[in-house]
Write an enzyme that holds these catalytic residues in place. Sequence first.
Site, mmCIF file in Angstrom:
data_model
loop_
_atom_site.group_PDB
_atom_site.id
_atom_site.type_symbol
_atom_site.label_atom_id
_atom_site.label_comp_id
_atom_site.label_asym_id
_atom_site.label_seq_id
_atom_site.Cartn_x
_atom_site.Cartn_y
_atom_site.Cartn_z
ATOM 1 N N HIS A 171 1.004 -1.230 0.039
ATOM 2 C CA HIS A 171 -0.091 0.125 0.021
ATOM 3 C C HIS A 171 1.030 1.238 0.026
ATOM 4 O O HIS A 171 0.834 2.061 0.901
ATOM 5 C CB HIS A 171 -0.945 -0.044 1.080
ATOM 6 C CG HIS A 171 -1.933 0.850 1.296
ATOM 7 N ND1 HIS A 171 -1.976 2.076 1.190
ATOM 8 C CD2 HIS A 171 -3.274 0.745 1.369
ATOM 9 C CE1 HIS A 171 -3.094 2.629 1.169
ATOM 10 N NE2 HIS A 171 -3.884 1.729 1.434
ATOM 11 N N GLU A 275 -0.671 0.982 -5.617
ATOM 12 C CA GLU A 275 -0.457 -0.226 -4.614
ATOM 13 C C GLU A 275 -0.253 -1.545 -5.616
ATOM 14 O O GLU A 275 -1.308 -1.702 -6.306
ATOM 15 C CB GLU A 275 -1.588 -0.177 -3.793
ATOM 16 C CG GLU A 275 -1.748 0.818 -2.877
ATOM 17 C CD GLU A 275 -3.209 0.757 -2.026
ATOM 18 O OE1 GLU A 275 -3.498 -0.472 -1.593
ATOM 19 O OE2 GLU A 275 -3.783 2.036 -2.001
HETATM 20 O O1 TA6 Z 1 -6.097 1.374 -0.644
HETATM 21 C C1 TA6 Z 1 -7.241 2.378 -0.607
HETATM 22 C C2 TA6 Z 1 -7.796 2.196 0.732
HETATM 23 O O2 TA6 Z 1 -8.250 1.120 0.884
HETATM 24 C C3 TA6 Z 1 -8.775 3.214 0.966
HETATM 25 O O3 TA6 Z 1 -9.984 2.885 0.804
HETATM 26 C C4 TA6 Z 1 -8.560 4.152 2.121
HETATM 27 O O4 TA6 Z 1 -9.239 3.774 3.119
HETATM 28 C C5 TA6 Z 1 -6.998 3.498 2.276
HETATM 29 O O5 TA6 Z 1 -7.000 2.281 1.792
HETATM 30 C C6 TA6 Z 1 -6.509 3.670 3.700
HETATM 31 O O6 TA6 Z 1 -6.952 2.767 4.617
HETATM 32 P P1 TA6 Z 1 -6.533 2.676 6.074
HETATM 33 O O7 TA6 Z 1 -7.249 1.565 6.622
HETATM 34 O O8 TA6 Z 1 -5.005 2.663 6.165
HETATM 35 O O9 TA6 Z 1 -7.144 4.004 6.469
#
Ligand code: TA6
Length: 305
Positions: A171, A275
């Site tokens: 991520h 990602e």
């Molecule tokens: O990868 C995108 C995502 O899934 C978004 O929907 C957003 O919520 C982000 O990740 C961050 O997630 P987190 O759980 O780290 O706040």
Amino acid sequence: MHNDFGIKDKLVFATGHGGLTMGTINTDVCTASFYLHGAHVTNWQPAGHEPVLYLSTRSNYAPGKAIRGGIPIIWPWFGAKTIGDPKGSPPAHGFARNRPWDIIATSISDGGAVRVTLTLPPQQESSDKPCLDEFHDLRAVCEMEFGETIRMALQVTNTGAEAITYEQAFHSYFAVSDISKTQVQGLKGIDYLDKVDSFKQKTQKDDVITFNSEVDRPYLDCSGAVTIDDKASQRKIIINRDHSNSVIVWNPGLETAAKLSDLDADGWQHFVCVEAGNVAKNAVTLPPGNTHTMSMAVSVIKYAI
Ligand code: TA6
């Protein structure tokens, strides 16, 4: 004990934020840092370049919580848990990013890149977290290589007797000078799920993705290189992948960012997440005795207009 894995003058272990163990790398080719918590890369700066990863100054550093920024490892599910059994209270994006990993090995390559191998200790079955049970027989190993290029690999082995399905993503929060002048290239013609429009399936029509409001999209069935053109800094970040069929592109925009208490006030203007992953219909189903390895390599170039 971690210092047994140090490499003289090049890889040093110390106590970082929140009392968590941090490795710091300082070589001719790059500076970098990572935490054992989450096997989480928090900095990578190849020689001659500005830092490539965004890291929030408001991040949590605590057991059970994820670090905001850098490269969180999302595994064994992505977002809300929709694969397998939803029982228990599954944390968003799995448990790999919230727990300490163990070091297995460190080394330095002929080209001067530092390599670190970590493993996530097996999860204990427990009545308060039954959502973990179905992944109990998976063993995860993360390999990181910090050089002119950063390479990450997540190797998962099924030691059990049944096939197991999981999702995964690196991520990565890539630093950009100005999100409004940033473009992501390489996904034209690819179908995606638009999370900010009720997960509707759409197709990427334009050559580039731009950021004028929240963008939150898993792109599916895609394997080519993806490039971030950070026009305000005149640099490109290039992401190559192996055994990764999804790319998630995310920037929260002003309103969603305001709800994230661990993000800097203006942080959303200075990163884009691109990602490398396998999510939704690209989830991996691993037969007993098999190993699957997803990897990504990131490099940076500067250009002049
Ligand atoms: O990868 C995108 C995502 O899934 C978004 O929907 C957003 O919520 C982000 O990740 C961050 O997630 P987190 O759980 O780290 O706040």
